[in-house]
Design a protein around this motif. Structure first.
Motif, PDB file in Angstrom:
ATOM      1  N   LEU A   2      -0.567 -70.547  -9.565  1.00 50.28           N
ATOM      2  CA  LEU A   2      -1.795 -70.144 -10.254  1.00 50.28           C
ATOM      3  C   LEU A   2      -2.249 -68.753  -9.817  1.00 50.28           C
ATOM      4  CD1 LEU A   2      -3.979 -73.375 -10.371  1.00 50.28           C
ATOM      5  CD2 LEU A   2      -3.183 -72.033 -12.318  1.00 50.28           C
ATOM      6  N   VAL A   3      -2.249 -68.506  -8.520  1.00 52.60           N
ATOM      7  CA  VAL A   3      -2.653 -67.188  -8.034  1.00 52.60           C
ATOM      8  C   VAL A   3      -1.679 -66.119  -8.508  1.00 52.60           C
ATOM      9  CG1 VAL A   3      -2.933 -65.803  -5.942  1.00 52.60           C
ATOM     10  CG2 VAL A   3      -3.929 -68.075  -6.060  1.00 52.60           C
ATOM     11  N   GLY A   4      -0.383 -66.458  -8.522  1.00 56.46           N
ATOM     12  CA  GLY A   4       0.586 -65.499  -9.045  1.00 56.46           C
ATOM     13  C   GLY A   4       0.343 -65.181 -10.508  1.00 56.46           C
ATOM     14  N   GLY A   5       0.055 -66.205 -11.314  1.00 54.86           N
ATOM     15  CA  GLY A   5      -0.228 -65.972 -12.724  1.00 54.86           C
ATOM     16  C   GLY A   5      -1.481 -65.142 -12.933  1.00 54.86           C
ATOM     17  N   LEU A   6      -2.546 -65.481 -12.198  1.00 57.35           N
ATOM     18  CA  LEU A   6      -3.784 -64.700 -12.317  1.00 57.35           C
ATOM     19  C   LEU A   6      -3.578 -63.270 -11.831  1.00 57.35           C
ATOM     20  CD1 LEU A   6      -6.347 -67.384 -11.060  1.00 57.35           C
ATOM     21  CD2 LEU A   6      -5.997 -66.615 -13.421  1.00 57.35           C
ATOM     22  N   GLY A   7      -2.781 -63.116 -10.761  1.00 56.58           N
ATOM     23  CA  GLY A   7      -2.495 -61.776 -10.273  1.00 56.58           C
ATOM     24  C   GLY A   7      -1.738 -60.943 -11.302  1.00 56.58           C
ATOM     25  N   ILE A  61       0.272 -69.317 -15.293  1.00 56.92           N
ATOM     26  CA  ILE A  61      -1.003 -70.037 -15.262  1.00 56.92           C
ATOM     27  C   ILE A  61      -0.847 -71.418 -15.879  1.00 56.92           C
ATOM     28  CG2 ILE A  61      -3.346 -70.056 -16.210  1.00 56.92           C
ATOM     29  CD1 ILE A  61      -3.380 -67.018 -15.878  1.00 56.92           C
ATOM     30  N   ALA A  62      -0.092 -71.482 -16.995  1.00 55.98           N
ATOM     31  CA  ALA A  62       0.135 -72.781 -17.625  1.00 55.98           C
ATOM     32  C   ALA A  62       0.926 -73.702 -16.699  1.00 55.98           C
ATOM     33  CB  ALA A  62       0.872 -72.590 -18.951  1.00 55.98           C
ATOM     34  N   LEU A  63       1.972 -73.155 -16.066  1.00 58.85           N
ATOM     35  CA  LEU A  63       2.749 -73.970 -15.126  1.00 58.85           C
ATOM     36  C   LEU A  63       1.908 -74.362 -13.905  1.00 58.85           C
ATOM     37  CD1 LEU A  63       6.174 -72.082 -15.170  1.00 58.85           C
ATOM     38  CD2 LEU A  63       5.613 -74.252 -16.269  1.00 58.85           C
ATOM     39  N   GLY A  64       1.076 -73.426 -13.445  1.00 59.09           N
ATOM     40  CA  GLY A  64       0.204 -73.742 -12.324  1.00 59.09           C
ATOM     41  C   GLY A  64      -0.787 -74.839 -12.663  1.00 59.09           C
ATOM     42  N   GLY A  65      -1.300 -74.850 -13.898  1.00 54.63           N
ATOM     43  CA  GLY A  65      -2.194 -75.925 -14.313  1.00 54.63           C
ATOM     44  C   GLY A  65      -1.491 -77.271 -14.305  1.00 54.63           C
ATOM     45  N   ALA A  66      -0.217 -77.281 -14.764  1.00 50.71           N
ATOM     46  CA  ALA A  66       0.542 -78.528 -14.730  1.00 50.71           C
ATOM     47  C   ALA A  66       0.758 -79.002 -13.294  1.00 50.71           C
ATOM     48  CB  ALA A  66       1.890 -78.335 -15.429  1.00 50.71           C
ATOM     49  N   LEU A  67       1.093 -78.054 -12.409  1.00 48.55           N
ATOM     50  CA  LEU A  67       1.269 -78.425 -10.993  1.00 48.55           C
ATOM     51  C   LEU A  67      -0.052 -78.874 -10.368  1.00 48.55           C
ATOM     52  CD1 LEU A  67       3.688 -75.585  -9.804  1.00 48.55           C
ATOM     53  CD2 LEU A  67       4.243 -77.991 -10.196  1.00 48.55           C
TER      54      LEU A  67
END
Length: 374
Positions: free
Chosen positions: A41-46, A196-202
């Motif tokens: 998630l942080v990687g996606g937001l970054g 972000i989508a993958l982070g939400g699933a995780l």
């Protein structure tokens, strides 16, 4: 079967000492899914927030690194200098994103287990290399749970990844038609959205995994009643040792008490079963205080010491019992006994005066206690 029987006996919640010992060994609840979700998630937001800047810096670095003349290409010194310069610029360009990922990787585990550092966790455990124990872990209940979690994680992540790629398929195709700078920034944004989508699933998986990890840790830490008793014995000491220490402490306290008897103003007796030594100095005391008391053998010893040091002994059974029952060592006598003790002190003054003059000792006073006295 032995492990199941052992677990069935562990029905009690862990003590604080067991939890502290486990933390010292690096055993705290952890969730890999929570850490993975936080990092993704942080990687996606970054990438969404810094992707454009990061992409432009990398594009500029690539242009600068691939722009050279024939003479510089044949100059070994220039090539090494250019490599060092490019590596530094690349590290500086990636530093903000890497710092965010590092912070996420460090902070996520602290959310459920807190900070811990254990040197014991760094010691290699060669027992884990045993194939038999490894197969036992694989085919255990926990192994089945981990396998189920891995399959569920794969299915969820794969489903989300396919859905994201399907939805952004046309956007990826359009990258080849965009200018290079715009395409790089757009690609970073698309990658950030996908992460972000993958982070939400995780994160959804972590919402299930975190309570499960805490439950498994608490189950592992549970103790049997025998373990609690043994821990209490180790912490507080065995009853035999505690009894011996208590007897030594009582003997020392009794010795200190006996040392105060010669300083007493009077010893009030039962006359045989109780003895209470009072000390009174009108210049520095508001009321007489109890410096020694005891019954039976201790009372006998108090009377013997008082006789050796010429401390007056006064028989007043009701008063002796009342003082012994209501006063502790160092306490002032209660107000309801002031009158009775005052009569005793007056008698002691008269007795000492008669001793000095060599006269006949006065008759002891008759002591009467209030009706509410014990």
């Amino acid at each position: 079967m032995a492990d199941e029987a052992d677990n069935s006996e562990r029905t009690e919640s862990p003590t604080q000492k067991r939890l502290d010992d486990a933390r010292a060994k690096g055993q705290v609840p952890r969730s890999r899914d929570l850490s993975a979700a936080a990092v993704v998630l942080v990687g996606g937001l970054g990438l969404r927030g810094l992707g454009s800047t990061f992409g432009n810096r990398m594009l500029a670095l690539m242009r600068d690194s691939l722009t050279f003349t024939r003479d510089t290409a044949l100059d070994n010194g220039w090539m090494m200098h250019q490599f060092e310069r490019s590596a530094l610029q690349g590290a500086l360009a990636m530093a903000p994103l890497l710092c965010l990922l590092l912070a996420a990787a460090v902070m996520a585990p602290l959310a459920i287990g807190g900070w811990t550092f254990s040197g014991e966790a760094l010691i290699p455990d060669f027992g884990r290399l045993n194939p038999a124990s490894g197969l036992g872990r694989v085919f255990s209940v926990r192994g089945l749970i981990e396998l189920s979690k891995a399959l569920a994680r794969f299915l969820v992540v794969a489903t989300v990844a396919v859905a994201v790629l399907w939805r952004q398929f046309h956007s990826f195709n359009q990258l080849v038609t965009e200018p290079t700078g715009t395409a790089v920034a757009h690609a970073m944004a698309l990658a950030g959205t996908a992460l972000i989508a993958l982070g939400g699933a995780l994160a959804a998986i972590a919402m299930v995994d975190v309570p499960l990890a805490v439950w498994q840790f608490n189950k592992q830490m549970r103790m049997s009643r025998q373990e609690i008793r043994e821990e209490h014995k180790e912490t507080e000491g065995s009853p035999e040792i505690k009894g011996r220490v208590r007897r030594v402490q009582q003997a020392m306290a009794r010795k200190r008490m006996m040392q105060q008897v010669p300083k007493a103003s009077v010893v009030i007796t039962n006359p045989t079963h109780f003895a209470v030594a009072l000390q009174y100095d009108e210049s520095r005391m508001r009321a007489p205080i109890v410096v020694a008391k005891g019954q039976d053998l201790i009372a006998v010893r108090i009377r013997e010491i008082a006789a050796e040091h010429k401390v007056p002994l006064v028989e007043a059974p009701p008063l002796a019992r009342a003082l012994h029952a209501t006063c502790e060592l160092g306490d002032e006598i209660p107000a309801r006994l002031y009158a009775a003790v005052a009569k005793i002190l007056v008698y002691v003054f008269q007795l000492r005066t008669a001793w000095r003059r060599g006269e006949r000792a006065p008759a002891p006073p008759r002591i009467e206690l209030p009706e509410d006295s014990p």
